[in-house]
Design a protein around this motif. Structure first.
Motif, PDB file in Angstrom:
ATOM      1  N   TYR A  37       0.812  -1.218   0.000  1.00  0.00           N
ATOM      2  CA  TYR A  37       0.000   0.000   0.000  1.00  0.00           C
ATOM      3  C   TYR A  37       0.846   1.269   0.000  1.00  0.00           C
ATOM      4  N   ARG A  38       2.158   1.097   0.015  1.00  0.00           N
ATOM      5  CA  ARG A  38       3.076   2.241   0.022  1.00  0.00           C
ATOM      6  C   ARG A  38       2.838   3.149   1.230  1.00  0.00           C
ATOM      7  N   LEU A  39       2.558   2.537   2.378  1.00  0.00           N
ATOM      8  CA  LEU A  39       2.331   3.308   3.597  1.00  0.00           C
ATOM      9  C   LEU A  39       3.640   3.709   4.269  1.00  0.00           C
ATOM     10  N   ASP A  40       4.719   3.062   3.899  1.00  0.00           N
ATOM     11  CA  ASP A  40       6.041   3.357   4.459  1.00  0.00           C
ATOM     12  C   ASP A  40       6.908   3.941   3.352  1.00  0.00           C
ATOM     13  N   ARG A  41       6.785   5.217   3.151  1.00  0.00           N
ATOM     14  CA  ARG A  41       7.444   5.856   2.008  1.00  0.00           C
ATOM     15  C   ARG A  41       8.967   5.863   2.100  1.00  0.00           C
ATOM     16  N   ASP A  42       9.511   5.893   3.314  1.00  0.00           N
ATOM     17  CA  ASP A  42      10.972   5.923   3.424  1.00  0.00           C
ATOM     18  C   ASP A  42      11.561   4.557   3.783  1.00  0.00           C
ATOM     19  N   HIS A  43      10.728   3.543   3.783  1.00  0.00           N
ATOM     20  CA  HIS A  43      11.157   2.145   3.962  1.00  0.00           C
ATOM     21  C   HIS A  43      11.914   1.903   5.267  1.00  0.00           C
ATOM     22  N   ASP A  44      11.444   2.555   6.345  1.00  0.00           N
ATOM     23  CA  ASP A  44      12.080   2.334   7.644  1.00  0.00           C
ATOM     24  C   ASP A  44      11.239   1.454   8.567  1.00  0.00           C
ATOM     25  N   GLY A  45      10.144   0.905   8.031  1.00  0.00           N
ATOM     26  CA  GLY A  45       9.300   0.017   8.820  1.00  0.00           C
ATOM     27  C   GLY A  45       8.202   0.720   9.589  1.00  0.00           C
ATOM     28  N   VAL A  46       8.099   2.034   9.433  1.00  0.00           N
ATOM     29  CA  VAL A  46       7.077   2.808  10.132  1.00  0.00           C
ATOM     30  C   VAL A  46       6.129   3.407   9.095  1.00  0.00           C
ATOM     31  N   ALA A  47       4.866   3.057   9.211  1.00  0.00           N
ATOM     32  CA  ALA A  47       3.856   3.535   8.262  1.00  0.00           C
ATOM     33  C   ALA A  47       3.340   4.917   8.645  1.00  0.00           C
ATOM     34  N   CYS A  48       3.090   5.731   7.665  1.00  0.00           N
ATOM     35  CA  CYS A  48       2.393   7.022   7.832  1.00  0.00           C
ATOM     36  C   CYS A  48       2.918   7.820   9.026  1.00  0.00           C
ATOM     37  N   GLU A  49       4.178   8.098   8.996  1.00  0.00           N
ATOM     38  CA  GLU A  49       4.843   8.740  10.134  1.00  0.00           C
ATOM     39  C   GLU A  49       4.305  10.120  10.488  1.00  0.00           C
ATOM     40  N   THR A  50       3.619  10.780   9.590  1.00  0.00           N
ATOM     41  CA  THR A  50       3.114  12.121   9.887  1.00  0.00           C
ATOM     42  C   THR A  50       1.780  12.108  10.626  1.00  0.00           C
ATOM     43  N   LEU A  51       1.160  10.936  10.738  1.00  0.00           N
ATOM     44  CA  LEU A  51      -0.108  10.855  11.465  1.00  0.00           C
ATOM     45  C   LEU A  51       0.135  10.888  12.968  1.00  0.00           C
ATOM     46  N   PRO A  52      -0.847  11.407  13.704  1.00  0.00           N
ATOM     47  CA  PRO A  52      -0.694  11.440  15.174  1.00  0.00           C
ATOM     48  C   PRO A  52      -0.708  10.046  15.781  1.00  0.00           C
TER      49      PRO A  52
END
Length: 52
Positions: A37-52
Motif C-alpha cells: 500500500y506504500r504506507l512506508d514511504r521511506d522504507h524504515d518500517g514505520v507507516a504514515c509517520e506524519t499521522l498522530p
C-alpha cells in the motif's frame, strides 16, 4: 510452469484513510512484506509517520 496470478487487494489504502499512525501501522504489518500500500514511504518500517 505458469506463475499464479497476482490478486489485487480489495482495497488500496493510503495514509489519508487512517486517523492514527498506529492504525496505519497495523494495516502495514498485516499486509506482509513488500509494502503493497506504500504506507512506508521511506522504507524504515514505520507507516504514515506524519499521522498522530
Amino acid at each position: 510452469m505458469l506463475a499464479a496470478p497476482v490478486v489485487a487487494s480489495a482495497r488500496d489504502y493510503d495514509c489519508g484513510d487512517f486517523s492514527t499512525q498506529a492504525e496505519a501501522q497495523r494495516v502495514y504489518e498485516d499486509a506482509g512484506p513488500g509494502n503493497p500500500y506504500r504506507l512506508d514511504r521511506d522504507h524504515d518500517g514505520v507507516a504514515c509517520e506524519t499521522l498522530p
